[in-house]
Design a protein around this motif. Structure first.
Motif, PDB file in Angstrom:
ATOM      1  N   TYR A  19     -16.712  -1.806  -7.411  1.00 18.73           N
ATOM      2  CA  TYR A  19     -15.238  -1.842  -7.609  1.00 18.73           C
ATOM      3  C   TYR A  19     -15.117  -1.060  -9.040  1.00 18.73           C
ATOM      4  CZ  TYR A  19     -14.811  -4.828  -3.328  1.00 18.73           C
ATOM      5  OH  TYR A  19     -14.807  -5.279  -2.118  1.00 18.73           O
ATOM      6  N   CYS A  38      -2.642  -3.559  -3.289  1.00 20.96           N
ATOM      7  CA  CYS A  38      -3.653  -3.051  -4.222  1.00 20.96           C
ATOM      8  C   CYS A  38      -3.357  -1.646  -4.761  1.00 20.96           C
ATOM      9  CB  CYS A  38      -4.909  -3.264  -3.844  1.00 20.96           C
ATOM     10  SG  CYS A  38      -5.622  -4.684  -3.734  1.00 20.96           S
ATOM     11  N   ALA A  63      -5.371  -9.863  -6.046  1.00 21.28           N
ATOM     12  CA  ALA A  63      -6.661  -9.727  -5.471  1.00 21.28           C
ATOM     13  C   ALA A  63      -7.499 -10.713  -6.241  1.00 21.28           C
ATOM     14  CB  ALA A  63      -7.078  -8.458  -5.358  1.00 21.28           C
ATOM     15  N   PHE A  99     -11.993 -10.576  -6.926  1.00 21.46           N
ATOM     16  CA  PHE A  99     -13.315 -10.180  -6.922  1.00 21.46           C
ATOM     17  C   PHE A  99     -14.300 -11.384  -6.700  1.00 21.46           C
ATOM     18  CE2 PHE A  99     -10.938  -7.136  -9.349  1.00 21.46           C
ATOM     19  CZ  PHE A  99     -11.158  -5.944  -8.481  1.00 21.46           C
ATOM     20  N   VAL A 106      -8.717   1.188  -2.493  1.00 16.94           N
ATOM     21  CA  VAL A 106      -8.479  -0.030  -1.637  1.00 16.94           C
ATOM     22  C   VAL A 106      -6.899  -0.126  -1.356  1.00 16.94           C
ATOM     23  CG1 VAL A 106      -8.330  -2.578  -1.833  1.00 16.94           C
ATOM     24  CG2 VAL A 106     -10.337  -1.136  -2.696  1.00 16.94           C
ATOM     25  N   CYS A 117     -12.075  -9.251  -2.597  1.00 12.24           N
ATOM     26  CA  CYS A 117     -12.894  -8.144  -2.620  1.00 12.24           C
ATOM     27  C   CYS A 117     -14.455  -8.122  -2.585  1.00 12.24           C
ATOM     28  CB  CYS A 117     -12.495  -7.339  -4.003  1.00 12.24           C
ATOM     29  SG  CYS A 117     -11.037  -6.662  -3.948  1.00 12.24           S
ATOM     30  N   PRO A 134     -12.968  -4.792   0.747  1.00 14.83           N
ATOM     31  CA  PRO A 134     -11.917  -5.480   0.699  1.00 14.83           C
ATOM     32  C   PRO A 134     -11.640  -5.861   1.952  1.00 14.83           C
ATOM     33  CG  PRO A 134     -11.596  -3.081   0.818  1.00 14.83           C
ATOM     34  CD  PRO A 134     -12.922  -3.239   0.552  1.00 14.83           C
ATOM     35  N   TYR A 168     -13.533   1.466  -4.314  1.00 16.00           N
ATOM     36  CA  TYR A 168     -14.822   0.699  -3.910  1.00 16.00           C
ATOM     37  C   TYR A 168     -15.791   1.860  -3.406  1.00 16.00           C
ATOM     38  CZ  TYR A 168     -13.680   0.108   1.174  1.00 16.00           C
ATOM     39  OH  TYR A 168     -13.584   0.292   2.448  1.00 16.00           O
TER      40      TYR A 168
END
Length: 306
Positions: free
Chosen positions: A34, A14, A177, A179, A9, A224, A230, A19
């Motif tokens: 991920y 990041c 980030a 998820f 990513v 994500c 992403p 991923y």
């Protein structure tokens, strides 16, 4: 991105993040898992489990050995996110499974979860495998605000129960980030559009909209998506979330209007399955099945609201 591909990513700032395209439903760019390569390596969500070998291969490619994986973090226990957790836990003996407390029982005994999934997905069950139960001593229950320390990175859980009452999103402050689980919809990288996800039996529009406010407060640079990949948001988090709010509201309004017109729920489901718009991206079978699932979820929500 092809099924089985593993990519780093690179969105935003990041680092240490990869991923995998799991090939969920034999469809590319639909299901992602991920991997965070940190002092305590982690996998975020595990996919259905059908293509579990791809996840093992991905961990090998990233350089995480069987004895090194320590964290299996599940955003929620729907089998397209948690179905592979038991296989992973069995093969990686030092990894604990971190799961929202409301769903923990389903990981120790997945029988009711399997029955509910079969009822919800119908013929799509052919793409699933029976999940492996996880020993209770390997399960760590997490609540809103809990943090999983990985070393450089932390995963902080924030409840997001609109899609399912056992759903959280994980904030990774070091990567700026989040998820997002299914709280921010389905991202389609090929067309750069956001699609609704509203499966039965717990979809709740008002709570989904509240979950978008939670994501806005976190204000990350990168989303994500488990479906799929992403997405760099940058300074336009509110714009991206407002876009999904509009998609959800218009989708619910469309199903409600068609129900008033047709007055038969199965005919309503058939209508949206036949009018599905994602054939060119996901293929006709998956596109139609997705529409059926999402329509049934909205119909259940409308019943509950009434």
């Amino acid at each position: 991105m092809a099924i089985g591909d593993v990519r780093e990513v690179t969105a935003g700032d990041c680092s240490d993040l990869y991923y995998l395209d799991t090939g969920m439903y034999d469809t590319s760019e639909y299901g992602a898992v991920y991997v965070l390569d940190d002092d305590r390596p982690a996998v975020v969500d595990t996919g259905i489990g059908t293509n579990y070998d791809l996840l093992r291969d991905a961990l090998d490619e990233v350089g995480i050995a069987q004895d090194d994986l320590e964290v299996i973090a599940l955003t929620h226990v729907h089998l397209d996110h948690a179905g592979g957790a038991g296989f992973l836990a069995a093969d990686y003996p030092n990894a604990d499974v971190y799961v929202p407390a409301l769903g923990a029982d389903h990981m120790a005994d997945p029988s009711r979860l399997v029955a509910g999934t079969k009822n919800a997905v119908g013929e799509q069950w052919e793409y699933y495998v029976e999940p492996e139960p996880i020993p209770e001593e390997r399960i760590v229950e997490i609540e809103d605000g809990d943090t999983i320390d990985l070393g450089t990175h932390d995963l902080r859980a924030h409840e997001a129960p609109g899609h399912a009452p056992h759903q959280v999103v994980f904030e990774d402050l070091a990567n700026d980030a989040v998820f997002v689980a299914d709280a921010a919809g389905i991202w389609v990288p090929e067309t750069e559009q956001i699609r609704e996800t509203s499966p039965p039996s717990n979809f709740d529009l008002e709570q989904c909209l509240a979950d978008l406010e939670t994501l806005a407060e976190l204000d990350p640079n990168v989303f994500c998506y488990p479906h799929f990949g992403p997405r760099y948001i940058g300074d336009d988090v509110e714009g991206a979330l407002e876009e999904y709010a509009t998609v959800l509201e218009e989708w619910v309004d469309a199903v409600a209007a068609k129900r008033r017109e047709l007055a038969d729920d199965e005919t309503v489901v058939d209508h949206f399955a036949e009018a599905a718009e994602m054939d060119d991206v996901w293929g006709e079978e998956k596109s139609s099945a997705e529409a059926r699932l999402n329509t049934r979820g909205v119909l259940g929500y409308l019943d509950h609201r009434e």
